[in-house]
Each structure stands twice: as C-alpha cells, then as structure tokens.
Write a protein that holds these residues in place. Structure first.
Motif, PDB file in Angstrom:
ATOM      1  N   PHE A  98       0.848  -1.181   0.000  1.00  0.00           N
ATOM      2  CA  PHE A  98       0.000   0.000   0.000  1.00  0.00           C
ATOM      3  C   PHE A  98       0.889   1.238   0.000  1.00  0.00           C
ATOM      4  O   PHE A  98       1.884   1.295   0.711  1.00  0.00           O
ATOM      5  CB  PHE A  98      -0.890  -0.013   1.252  1.00  0.00           C
ATOM      6  N   ARG A  99       0.510   2.202  -0.802  1.00  0.00           N
ATOM      7  CA  ARG A  99       1.300   3.422  -0.872  1.00  0.00           C
ATOM      8  C   ARG A  99       0.391   4.595  -1.171  1.00  0.00           C
ATOM      9  O   ARG A  99      -0.506   4.498  -1.990  1.00  0.00           O
ATOM     10  CB  ARG A  99       2.337   3.317  -1.987  1.00  0.00           C
ATOM     11  N   ASP A 100       0.635   5.687  -0.504  1.00  0.00           N
ATOM     12  CA  ASP A 100      -0.019   6.935  -0.871  1.00  0.00           C
ATOM     13  C   ASP A 100       1.066   7.865  -1.391  1.00  0.00           C
ATOM     14  O   ASP A 100       2.253   7.699  -1.120  1.00  0.00           O
ATOM     15  CB  ASP A 100      -0.778   7.544   0.305  1.00  0.00           C
ATOM     16  N   TRP A 101       0.671   8.812  -2.203  1.00  0.00           N
ATOM     17  CA  TRP A 101       1.592   9.794  -2.763  1.00  0.00           C
ATOM     18  C   TRP A 101       1.237  11.164  -2.215  1.00  0.00           C
ATOM     19  O   TRP A 101       0.080  11.471  -1.968  1.00  0.00           O
ATOM     20  CB  TRP A 101       1.493   9.805  -4.293  1.00  0.00           C
ATOM     21  N   GLN A 102       2.247  11.988  -2.062  1.00  0.00           N
ATOM     22  CA  GLN A 102       2.086  13.320  -1.509  1.00  0.00           C
ATOM     23  C   GLN A 102       1.905  14.343  -2.628  1.00  0.00           C
ATOM     24  O   GLN A 102       2.691  14.385  -3.571  1.00  0.00           O
ATOM     25  CB  GLN A 102       3.325  13.677  -0.674  1.00  0.00           C
ATOM     26  N   LEU A 103       0.854  15.152  -2.533  1.00  0.00           N
ATOM     27  CA  LEU A 103       0.591  16.183  -3.545  1.00  0.00           C
ATOM     28  C   LEU A 103       0.908  17.597  -3.073  1.00  0.00           C
ATOM     29  O   LEU A 103       0.940  18.518  -3.885  1.00  0.00           O
ATOM     30  CB  LEU A 103      -0.875  16.129  -3.990  1.00  0.00           C
TER      31      LEU A 103
END
Length: 186
Positions: A98-103
């Motif tokens: 699982f990975r989220d990306w920073q905007l």
C-alpha cells in the motif's frame, strides 16, 4: 489552495495523461468501457481524511468490472458483484505494498509523474489483458491472478469471471494455481 483543491488538481493532472478514460466525480474517477461494452476499467483516486495544506495524500486504486458474471453470482450467492479485480496501485508496483503519494508542495509534480507512470506500466497492461476475455481466462489458468511480477497468484475474486467465460475446468485450474501459491508461500 485548500487541500481539496490541491487533491482535485492532482487528479486532473493525472487524468490528462489518460485521454481514453472518461473522468467523473471531478476527476477522482477515470473509467473506460471495454470494446464489447460488458467490461469496464476504473482508476479511482481517494484522499486521506487527515489532509491539511502541508500534506495532501492521494491513494490510487484500479478495478475491473464485468456485468455478465454478476448474473451468475446472483443465482449462487446471496450477494453479487460485478467486481473482477481490484488493487491499490502501490501493490501493482515493485514496492508491492500500500502506498499513498504526496501532492502538497514540491512533491506535486513528482507524484503526478510517478502515479501516471505506474498506471501506464503496471495497471494498463492488466486492463489490456481483460479486453480479450478468452486470453484473460487462459492467462489465469496458468498464473492465477499474478497479472504482473509484483502480484501474488492468490486472488479468488476473478473466479466467477473465469467460470463464466471458461467453464468449470478453467475455474478449477485457476483455483489450483491459487492453492499452490498459498501452499508454497505458507
């Protein structure tokens, strides 16, 4: 910009790279209908509830839906779904997690590029495989749900798809692949 504006701007930037997908929900959902109109492909972007101006997370997910097996499921189960495959984008990538990306801030452009590249390299080939249902069934009979090197073969969500389009023997073959993956990994 508010966290919501940053998030929606990120969704729009990513969507611009996939013009054959139709954006809905202000760009949070990208959908494409298969050539036979029975199957659909979706890229969905969710966001963290903990976002603030300095931290805006985007969580991409991909899914494949098919209408015809849903009717079969309704006959056999008290619930039914047209969902064939679903995964967070991070699980499809070499990170396998699982990975989220920073905007927020300087991360915006890099995250948009990374997400777009991961969709192109890791999600679209799976979508292309399912455009030809027989090819997808044959693939799963050999490899289960190991649609790329980063995934496990053990995923029984596509079993009704395989049963509907390939029959009992094909579904049994997929189940056996999944079972052997489980016994090897345990």
């Amino acid at each position: 910009m508010t966290p919501r504006e940053i998030f929606l701007n990120g969704c729009a930037e990513i969507a611009a790279n996939f013009t054959d997908f139709k954006p809905t929900q202000k760009g949070q959902r990208l959908t494409k209908i298969g050539c036979d109109k029975d199957i659909s492909f979706e890229i969905y972007f969710s966001s963290s509830m903990r976002n603030y101006a300095g931290s805006v997370s985007i969580l991409p997910q991909v899914a494949i839906y098919c209408q015809r097996p849903k009717k079969l499921m309704q006959e056999e189960l008290s619930y039914s779904t047209d969902l064939v495959f679903v995964s967070h984008l991070g699980h499809l990538t070499p990170r396998k997690q699982f990975r989220d990306w920073q905007l927020a801030g300087a991360s915006f452009e890099l995250s948009v590029r990374e997400i777009s590249a991961a969709i192109k390299e890791d999600a679209l080939p799976i979508f292309e495989l399912f455009e030809d249902k027989q090819k997808a069934v044959e693939f799963m009979m050999q490899r289960g749900a190991k649609f790329n090197k980063n995934l496990s073969a053990f995923d029984l969500r596509p079993i009704y798809f395989v049963y509907y389009f390939g029959g009992k023997d094909a579904a049994e073959a997929v189940f056996n692949v999944c079972l052997s993956e489980c016994t090897e990994g345990c």
